[in-house]
Each structure stands twice: as C-alpha cells, then as structure tokens.
Motif scaffolding. Structure first.
Motif, PDB file in Angstrom:
ATOM      1  N   GLU A  62       0.853  -1.293  -0.104  1.00 30.18           N
ATOM      2  CA  GLU A  62      -0.006  -0.137   0.110  1.00 30.18           C
ATOM      3  C   GLU A  62       0.799   1.256   0.083  1.00 30.18           C
ATOM      4  O   GLU A  62       0.630   2.202  -0.918  1.00 30.18           O
ATOM      5  CB  GLU A  62      -0.867   0.201   1.221  1.00 30.18           C
ATOM      6  CG  GLU A  62      -2.029  -0.887   0.976  1.00 30.18           C
ATOM      7  CD  GLU A  62      -2.871  -0.829  -0.205  1.00 30.18           C
ATOM      8  OE1 GLU A  62      -3.382   0.264  -0.377  1.00 30.18           O
ATOM      9  OE2 GLU A  62      -3.430  -2.041  -0.706  1.00 30.18           O
ATOM     10  N   SER A 112       2.551   1.505  -3.348  1.00 29.66           N
ATOM     11  CA  SER A 112       1.692   2.119  -4.374  1.00 29.66           C
ATOM     12  C   SER A 112       1.161   3.603  -4.120  1.00 29.66           C
ATOM     13  O   SER A 112       1.132   4.249  -5.326  1.00 29.66           O
ATOM     14  CB  SER A 112       0.206   1.209  -4.374  1.00 29.66           C
ATOM     15  OG  SER A 112      -0.749   1.890  -4.530  1.00 29.66           O
ATOM     16  N   ASN A 113       1.372   4.060  -3.173  1.00 25.56           N
ATOM     17  CA  ASN A 113       1.099   5.337  -2.980  1.00 25.56           C
ATOM     18  C   ASN A 113       2.443   6.115  -3.343  1.00 25.56           C
ATOM     19  O   ASN A 113       2.131   7.368  -3.881  1.00 25.56           O
ATOM     20  CB  ASN A 113       0.914   5.951  -1.280  1.00 25.56           C
ATOM     21  CG  ASN A 113      -0.489   5.412  -0.804  1.00 25.56           C
ATOM     22  OD1 ASN A 113      -1.562   5.160  -1.852  1.00 25.56           O
ATOM     23  ND2 ASN A 113      -0.711   5.440   0.422  1.00 25.56           N
ATOM     24  N   GLY A 151      -5.820   2.187   1.785  1.00 22.53           N
ATOM     25  CA  GLY A 151      -4.453   1.633   1.908  1.00 22.53           C
ATOM     26  C   GLY A 151      -3.615   2.341   2.841  1.00 22.53           C
ATOM     27  O   GLY A 151      -2.810   1.618   3.365  1.00 22.53           O
ATOM     28  N   LYS A 194      -4.837  -5.301  -7.302  1.00 23.49           N
ATOM     29  CA  LYS A 194      -4.915  -5.704  -5.725  1.00 23.49           C
ATOM     30  C   LYS A 194      -5.665  -6.809  -5.787  1.00 23.49           C
ATOM     31  O   LYS A 194      -6.284  -7.254  -4.582  1.00 23.49           O
ATOM     32  CB  LYS A 194      -5.288  -4.539  -4.749  1.00 23.49           C
ATOM     33  CG  LYS A 194      -4.212  -3.496  -4.793  1.00 23.49           C
ATOM     34  CD  LYS A 194      -4.544  -2.154  -4.230  1.00 23.49           C
ATOM     35  CE  LYS A 194      -3.313  -1.297  -4.421  1.00 23.49           C
ATOM     36  NZ  LYS A 194      -3.906  -0.025  -3.814  1.00 23.49           N
TER      37      LYS A 194
HETATM   38 MG    MG Z   1      -3.116   4.090  -1.838  1.00 25.04          MG
END
Ligand code: MG
Ligand code: ADP
Length: 624
Positions: free
Chosen positions: A34, A37-38, A126, A254
């Motif tokens: 998470e 991914s951010n 996330g 995901k």
């Molecule tokens: Mg995210």
C-alpha cells in the motif's frame, strides 16, 4: 505554524483504524504494498507535472522509491521524491476517507470480515493499513511547489483517534512515511523479508524501488534496486511470460485471484496505442453499485501515467474489465471532460469494445470451462449490453447463456445458436418465459403444451431479463416470442383440434365467465395449450412489460390496460366440477374469481390484493 496542532480523525476513519489495529489481520505484509503504491502514484503525478509544466520549474530528475530499515529504532521508512502534500492535502488525505463507496462498505463490515478477506487494498484505505503493524506512524512531506523547505509538514499519529500536524524541515520534495513497528512485528526489519514482499506485490511498478544497504566493514551506506521496474505493457508480448502477466494484473488491481484472461496489443497507424486489458475471475464487490461510476482502466499518454478509473474507453456493460491504455494521440494535459468529448476516445472505445467482445467470444468457443466461470460472474452485466450497445447486439446475443425447459438445470448454459440448432422442424421462433425465479419459470403452466410437443423454451428469471427482452427481438432471423402472449404462428402450427362436442358443452360456461369477470378480461377461450392446469391467462401481442409499465407509472403516465384472454381447459377436473355446479344451478362466481386470480398469479408472479384471494380460497375450503 511552529506549534503542534491536534486534530481528530473523521469518525469513519476512526472506525477503520480501530478495525486495523484490533483485527488480527492475517496478511499484514500488505501495508508495504500500500505504501509503495502511494509512493508510486505520487511519482507518477510528479512526472506528469514535469512534462506538462512549460515554465521548466520542475526538473525531471531521477525518481525512485526508497526503503530504509532501522533495527535499533524499530522503524521502516518508505520515501519517495514525488509530488508531496500540502497541509490541506495531508488533512484531507490522511484524516478522512473520501470514497463514499468505502464508507458504505465499512459500515457493513466487522473485524472478522477484515481478518478473513483480503480486500483492504481495494477500498482506497491503503494508507491506514500501516496501523496493522505500527504503534506510531510519522509522515514528513513537502509539496513540489513549496519553495521553502522549512514549510514542510510533519504528521504523526498512534492511530487512536487523533493526529498532530506541525511544520518541519525537509530537503527535497516528496513524502517519507516512517513506521514505528509494534514489538511483535520485528519480522519486517529483515531485508530479505522486505525483498520478498516487494517481489511478490510490487515488482512491476515501473519506478525503481531501492533499499538501503550498510557495509559493516567499510562503513558505507549505499542503495540497491530490488525490483525490475519495467512498464510491462511497453514490452512486446512475445517477451512476457504468462506468469508476468498474471503478477502484473495482481499488482494493478490488488486482486488476490489470477485474471481469467487478457489481451495485449500494440496498434500502429492513424491511431497509435497499446492496450493491456484483463478479464478478472471475480467481480469487484461494488460492481452493482449505481453510484460507482469508476472502472478499472488506467490511462497513460506516451508511457506517462495520466489518470485512473477512466470509464470513457469502454461501455458500461464492460465495466468489469481492468487494465491499461497507453496512447500517443492525446495531449498530456487532457482532462476528464475533454477526454469525454475527444474524437480519439470515440475511436478507441469502438475498437476496444470490439476487441473485448472478440476475446469473450473466443473464450466461449475454445475454453468452455472458463466461459462458465465468466458467465456466472459477469453474465448479468453483459446482458446490459443488449440494450446499451445496439451495434454489437448480435455479437452480445451470441454470448448469452440460458436455462431452458429441456436442459432442466438452473445453470445457464444453452446458447441461442444451440437453441436454434435444436428447433422443431415446424418451429420458427425462439420461445421464452419470464418469471420471478427459476422454479416458478420451470413450473409455469404456459410450458405444458411445449412439453407435449417437445419444443424447448428459454427460462428467464434474472432481475435484468425482462428489461433485456424489451430490446432483444431477433437473433439470426428468428424472432423471440414470450409464451404468455398470444402467438398466431404457434396456434397455427400446433393446431390442437378441439372437439366440436366439447366446444358446444362449454359454450355457455364461457359466456358465464365473461359475465362474471366483466372488464377484468378481454376474452375467454377454450385452451389447447393446457394439460395439467385448469386455466391460464395470456396477453395481447403488444402488451407492455411489467417494468415498462412501472416506469410509465413512475413518470405519472397512464399505462394502457392489458388485454387478457382467459383460457380454460375443459378436460380439467375443476372445470368439470364447475360445469356440474352450473347444471345444478349453483352459484359459480366464487370459483371463477379464484381461477382468474390464480391465473393472474401465474402470469405476473404477484397479486394486487393477495388477502382477497386467500379469503376466497378459505370460503371454498369451508363450503359444504
Ligand atoms: Mg493507496
Ligand atoms: P488511495 O491511494 O487509494 O487514494 P490511500 O489511503 O492509500 O488511498 O491514500 C490516501 C491519499 O493520501 C492518496 O490518495 C494520496 O492523495 C495521499 N498520499 C498517500 N501517500 C502519499 C505519498 N507518498 N505522496 C503523496 N500523497 C500521498
């Protein structure tokens, strides 16, 4: 803002954090996925800013994600030199849950659900997953347009209900998330473990992920890249293994399942684009949510990420498709509104729709088992296409699967092609019946004559079917015919000769029935379609469907009255009994009314006044 400011989390966020902290979530490692991914999203946005900014203020420097482990402090830091956040961004993004679908979903979740299902990442929650393993999270961030390093923002929270914000010094733009691990989560301090997790979830991020290494002997710190960092869709498909395609899908969506199938094409010519599109195995939890207008496509222009959830490139009935579109024909600074209007979008939408339909068609012919999974999961969504996409209607109709009287199974597996192949030599139409559910379709009295003549009938009972059949009128030159409507052709072909004597016998009864039921029916006839039931109701050819008339009524318009014909079966014991009663001059009104109401019940599945019907039945039951 020198001093610390304290804020309270929005109540939904509190609820979510509570679930995160207290559920023994089995798949803890996803917090790394998470956060990465951010970071990757933030870098995509930064790259985009560099390219679309003409003032040359932003240099397109090397962008990367970095991971540092500190065994002494018990921390992991995941940092990026991406777009960063302003104070307002931080409050908005790390204090609230923006997505209304997520809120709704949360309300229906218990911690048991969170533990058992692996859906956390799919709901845009996330960042908060870091509290599964952390007792404190610190975020340092500097927005790309913030010129003063001293105006960077420090956010801190123990995940308990409050967070604090203060200014801080940060050298470069981007974000640094520091996870203070709980005592029993030290496994995440091992470099090999981090490596393994990155390989599993984030190998296909097109941005380099580096981990800090420390050379004890020479006391040197260095960075080592741990992912492959290639944009898989830009590579020729011959060089990508199935496994890589699957992994990329899982990274992109995901989804814990593998995809059902995919297509990857590079198109050159007037339109230049690449598409990598996947059909999932399972539909997303909110696929039926009317408010959810998102779909799973990501748009890239010349390999630069532009935006998520673009729903302009595929029709709504293909909203379950996930993947990437990368085109050279759109400007980088395109907005959603312009995208909607763009000629390129229209051309691409047409082409991509065709490609997906072809792929589904191919699966339906070559991979029957796979197609079963597909149909079960997405069949009802695909049916929307019958109405939505008239140009492709015949292709979509070819993909439909049905239960039928003869197949005698609830599983929908009969195609229209196969139905036509097995038609009776005299048969010219495709017969169907619509009911509230499978069992009531299967036991419909309308089927009796079809059983006798061994003519198959499609049994429709999904909520969307009635609506779909308003649009589906023909397939391969065969017309569709609802079996509870009057059908001249059928009557002609399967003409059951009705004995003159019987005709004569019931003639009076027919007149009586018409008198008793008056305007409730248009006509009453002797039936040749019935063998087991006493009566059946059929409607005029042009009768409006129930859903249509509901729509009319909702709009305040009157619907034309349905012209019912009541057909009676003179061989049936009840009819014989009524004839008998007539001869003895007994009153038959109650009996006729009950027969009418039961035929109405079989016709439309409901009665306007069921209590009246029950009362009438009870009256008969106590009659001596
Ligand atoms: Mg995210
Ligand atoms: P999602 O990524 O689905 O939007 P998250 O909870 O993961 O949900 O993140 C919430 C938001 O916080 C992001 O949409 C983004 O705006 C912001 N954010 C999180 N991490 C970063 C980061 N490293 N850099 C910039 N913004 C970030």
């Amino acid at each position: 803002m020198q001093k610390k400011e304290k804020y309270s989390f929005q109540s939904e966020t509190k609820q979510l954090l509570h679930l995160m902290i207290h559920s023994l979530y089995s798949n803890k490692e996803i917090f790394i996925r998470e956060l990465i991914s951010n970071a990757s999203d933030a870098i995509d946005k930064m790259k985009f800013k560099c390219l679309s900014d003409t003032s040359n203020k932003f240099k397109n420097h090397d962008m990367r994600i970095r991971i540092q482990i500190d065994k002494k402090k018990n921390t992991i830091i995941i940092s990026d030199n991406g777009i960063g956040m302003t104070k307002d961004d931080v409050i908005q993004n790390l204090g609230t849950i923006a997505n209304s679908g997520t809120k709704k979903f949360l309300q229906s979740l218990s911690s048991q659900d969170i533990k058992n299902n692996q859906l956390i990442g799919q709901f845009g929650v996330g960042f908060y997953s870091s509290f599964i393993v952390a007792n404190k999270v610190t975020v340092k961030t500097r927005y790309a347009e913030e010129n003063n390093p001293k105006n960077s923002i420090l956010w801190e929270s123990e995940g308990k209900g409050e967070y604090s914000i203060q200014t801080t010094y940060k050298e470069e733009n981007g974000t640094e998330v520091e996870i203070h691990l709980k005592n029993d989560e030290k496994q995440f301090l091992e470099e090999w473990k981090i490596n393994e997790i990155i390989k599993k979830y984030s190998d296909h991020i097109s941005i380099a992920i580096e981990i800090q290494e420390y050379d004890e002997k020479n006391k040197i710190l260095s960075w080592k890249q741990i992912n492959t960092a290639k944009s898989i869709w830009t590579i020729p498909s011959t060089q990508i293994s199935d496994d890589e395609y699957k992994k990329f899908y899982q990274y992109l969506t995901k989804d814990i399942n593998e995809p059902l199938s995919w297509i990857h094409n590079k198109v050159e010519g007037t339109q230049e684009y690449t598409n990598l599109l996947y059909i999932p195995k399972k539909s997303q939890w909110n696929i039926w949510d009317q408010e959810n207008k998102k779909n799973g496509l990501k748009l890239y222009v010349k390999k630069i990420y532009i935006m998520d959830d673009v729903n302009q490139f595929l029709p709504n009935y293909l909203r379950f498709i996930k993947g990437i579109i990368d085109t050279n024909n759109l400007p980088l600074n395109i907005s959603r509104e312009i995208l909607q209007e763009s000629y390129v979008t229209k051309v691409l939408k047409k082409a991509l729709t065709k490609k997906i339909l072809k792929l589904i068609q191919k699966i339906s012919i070559q991979e029957k088992e796979k197609y079963k999974i597909f149909w079960k999961e997405f069949g009802n969504i695909l049916k929307e296409g019958i109405a939505e996409d008239l140009k492709n209607q015949s292709i979509i109709a070819g993909l439909l699967r049905f239960s039928s009287m003869k197949s005698n199974s609830q599983e929908q597996k009969l195609s229209l092609k196969d139905y036509i192949k097995n038609m009776h030599t005299k048969q010219n139409k495709i017969y169907f019946v619509i009911a509230e559910n499978y069992n009531s379709a299967k036991n419909s009295p309308y089927l009796e004559i079809f059983k006798k003549h061994e003519i198959d009938v499609l049994l429709l009972s999904n909520h969307i079917d009635e609506w779909m059949m308003n649009y589906l009128t023909e397939f391969e030159n065969k017309k569709f015919q609802s079996i509870n409507k009057i059908d001249d052709e059928f009557e002609k072909i399967f003409d059951e000769k009705i004995n003159q004597k019987i005709k004569q016998e019931v003639k009076d009864l027919l007149d009586d029935i018409k008198n008793i039921l008056k305007n409730k029916i248009h006509k009453v006839n002797i039936s040749h379609r019935l063998f087991e039931s006493p009566v059946v109701l059929v409607s005029d050819k042009n009768t409006m469907s129930k859903q249509m008339s509901k729509l009319f009524e909702a709009a305040g318009q009157k619907t034309p009255p349905v012209k019912y014909t009541l057909e009676i079966n003179p061989k049936h014991k009840i009819i014989k009994k009524i004839m008998n009663m007539k001869q003895k001059n007994q009153n038959i009104d109650l009996w006729i009314n009950i027969l009418f109401e039961q035929s109405l019940l079989a016709y439309q599945g409901t009665l306007e006044n069921p209590n009246e019907f029950i009362k009438n039945i009870n009256k008969i039951l106590i009659q001596k």
